[in-house]
Design a protein around this motif. Structure first.
Motif, PDB file in Angstrom:
ATOM      1  N   VAL A 213       3.151  -0.071  -8.967  1.00 51.55           N
ATOM      2  CA  VAL A 213       4.501  -0.618  -8.812  1.00 51.55           C
ATOM      3  C   VAL A 213       4.990  -0.538  -7.367  1.00 51.55           C
ATOM      4  N   ASP A 214       4.640   0.532  -6.678  1.00 49.17           N
ATOM      5  CA  ASP A 214       5.101   0.681  -5.292  1.00 49.17           C
ATOM      6  C   ASP A 214       4.476  -0.367  -4.378  1.00 49.17           C
ATOM      7  N   LYS A 215       3.188  -0.641  -4.589  1.00 47.23           N
ATOM      8  CA  LYS A 215       2.520  -1.623  -3.729  1.00 47.23           C
ATOM      9  C   LYS A 215       3.081  -3.022  -3.962  1.00 47.23           C
ATOM     10  N   PHE A 216       3.319  -3.395  -5.215  1.00 49.62           N
ATOM     11  CA  PHE A 216       3.871  -4.726  -5.485  1.00 49.62           C
ATOM     12  C   PHE A 216       5.299  -4.840  -4.953  1.00 49.62           C
ATOM     13  N   ASP A 218       6.426  -3.134  -2.295  1.00 44.51           N
ATOM     14  CA  ASP A 218       6.350  -3.145  -0.831  1.00 44.51           C
ATOM     15  C   ASP A 218       5.762  -4.439  -0.274  1.00 44.51           C
ATOM     16  N   MET A 219       4.778  -5.015  -0.996  1.00 42.26           N
ATOM     17  CA  MET A 219       4.059  -6.174  -0.469  1.00 42.26           C
ATOM     18  C   MET A 219       4.667  -7.513  -0.892  1.00 42.26           C
ATOM     19  N   SER A 220       5.524  -7.506  -1.910  1.00 40.13           N
ATOM     20  CA  SER A 220       6.101  -8.772  -2.382  1.00 40.13           C
ATOM     21  C   SER A 220       7.627  -8.786  -2.341  1.00 40.13           C
ATOM     22  N   LEU A 221       8.259  -7.782  -2.954  1.00 40.19           N
ATOM     23  CA  LEU A 221       9.719  -7.788  -3.019  1.00 40.19           C
ATOM     24  C   LEU A 221      10.358  -7.568  -1.648  1.00 40.19           C
ATOM     25  N   ILE A 222       9.951  -6.514  -0.963  1.00 44.18           N
ATOM     26  CA  ILE A 222      10.592  -6.175   0.314  1.00 44.18           C
ATOM     27  C   ILE A 222      10.458  -7.300   1.341  1.00 44.18           C
ATOM     28  N   PRO A 223       9.249  -7.889   1.529  1.00 44.73           N
ATOM     29  CA  PRO A 223       9.155  -9.012   2.478  1.00 44.73           C
ATOM     30  C   PRO A 223      10.047 -10.190   2.104  1.00 44.73           C
ATOM     31  N   SER A 224      10.163 -10.472   0.806  1.00 42.81           N
ATOM     32  CA  SER A 224      10.995 -11.610   0.403  1.00 42.81           C
ATOM     33  C   SER A 224      12.470 -11.333   0.671  1.00 42.81           C
TER      34      SER A 224
END
Length: 420
Positions: A213-216, A218-224
């Motif tokens: 959950v943390d990787k998804f 960090d890599m998808s939600l935060i950049p968006s």
């Protein structure tokens, strides 16, 4: 100490395969040596593409890989002679693996759903050929299989015909014995209830599958959120497989067009050559209905591709009613996507009722309602699934393993869910 992991084929690279690799990782972290018993040699490049280098590196830590022609009495008898302290069958919904020396103190079976029980009873040809590799049998009076060629309705070719019930009876008995004589674990209360209904086993432990959950996040939600690149379109993440009811995505696209909702749908999923005929049928239907500008396939996507697609999407739609858990749904929710899922199945245990549909028409209304939610709601959605983290799963699996090795039998108390 040696542990034998049983999994017929890790190469489809779906949620169950990911769970198996993370479970192996848990054992390695405990300092336990692991072997793998499979019907196919793992394709490390394919696995790395799907899950990333870190998780794929688990394959390098496997001490020995034993490739069986198929699961039968002789192959299991020979395999079990390797003197394993524990056997962990992480594909207990499909793989019938049992020996009389196995019991609840030296065997763990992760059964996502009692699927094989139904497939064996119905003599499902795809299950027997694709998953159990029965066509590898040579003709012999020992196995009850005669190799011949017969046409299939989907224009594929079957290489076998069951000419007596001997092997089918063995499969059914072996599968039942395996589940009855294991510390049985499953992925949701939904699957737990079905195991109880089908086999009368009520002491199955529920340990939810691991999701990074943390990787998804960090890599998808935060950049968006940082870049404002969210396009609010729809993504579907599942194998291109008739069992996943991908045709429901086409029905959804039709209804969205009729409702004037102009959202694109990207279907992300691995494509097995066995189901290429189904993929072609889906593509033809999309063309026939003039939906080429609304539905797009991204087959065999890398993990990095998935991160990018999720960062640009707003809604995760799941087409299959009765999904056992739904790892891809949790991954997408971790990335801040709004879930739209059927009202029957494991996902109902973590998806709000207002996001559950009982018809495609209802799904359209849910999408219309949530297609433009605020960032704060995306963050709230991401936070809601943190309980399914890889760390939580590993902690529960490690506790179960260590307690079993110390002679503690959870099933005798009917305990499940909370192993930490």
């Amino acid at each position: 100490m040696k542990v034998n992991f049983v999994y017929s084929d890790l190469n489809p690279c779906g949620g169950a395969e990911k769970l198996s690799l993370i479970t192996m990782q848990s054992f390695i972290e405990l300092g336990i040596n692991i072997d793998l018993t499979s019907l196919e040699f793992p394709d490390s490049k394919r696995i790395q593409n799907a899950f990333g280098k870190e998780l794929a590196s688990v394959l390098e830590c496997i001490r020995e890989i034993h490739i069986l022609d198929t699961f039968n009495e002789k192959s299991i008898e020979k395999n079990i002679l390797n003197d394993y302290k524990l056997v962990f069958n992480s594909h207990g919904d499909i793989d019938p693996y049992y020996h009389k020396s196995r019991n609840k103190f030296n065997t763990i079976t992760y059964c996502h759903y009692p699927t094989a029980k139904f497939l064996i009873k119905s003599r499902d040809e795809e299950y027997l050929e694709r998953y159990l590799k029965i066509s590898r049998f040579e003709r012999s009076g020992d196995n009850g299989i005669e190799s011949i060629t017969i046409p299939r309705s989907n224009n594929q070719v079957s290489l076998l015909q069951i000419n007596n019930n001997k092997h089918l009876q063995w499969l059914e008995q072996t599968y039942d014995n395996m589940l009855m004589n294991s510390s049985l674990v499953t992925n949701s209360q939904y699957s737990h209830n079905q195991i109880t209904k089908t086999l009368g086993i009520s002491d199955t432990m529920v340990i939810y599958p691991p999701v990074d959950v943390d990787k998804f996040r960090d890599m998808s939600l935060i950049p968006s959120l940082n870049k404002g690149i969210k396009e609010n379109d729809i993504v579907v993440i599942c194998r291109i497989d008739p069992a996943k009811k991908v045709e429901n995505v086409i029905f959804l696209a039709q209804k969205l067009r009729e409702a004037g909702v102009n959202l694109k749908i990207t279907i992300v999923g691995n494509l097995d050559p066995y189901h290429h005929y189904y993929y072609k049928k889906l593509k033809k239907t999309i063309i026939d209905l003039n939906l080429e500008d609304r539905i797009f396939f991204k087959t065999d996507a890398s993990l990095e591709d998935l991160f990018v697609i999720l960062s640009k999407s707003g809604i995760i739609f799941h087409p299959k009613p009765g999904e056992h858990f739904g790892i891809s749904i949790v991954e997408a929710m971790s990335a801040g996507l709004v879930p739209v899922v059927p009202s029957v199945g494991g996902p109902t245990e973590f998806v709000p009722i207002e996001n559950q549909y009982d018809s495609i028409e209802t799904a359209v209304k849910i999408i219309q309602k949530f297609q433009n939610i605020k960032d704060i709601e995306r963050i709230r959605t991401s936070n809601s699934v943190r309980q399914f983290s890889t760390q939580c799963y590993k902690a529960k699996i490690k506790k179960l393993v260590l307690d079993l090795l110390n002679g503690i039998d959870y099933t005798s108390f009917g305990v499940y869910h909370n192993l930490t």
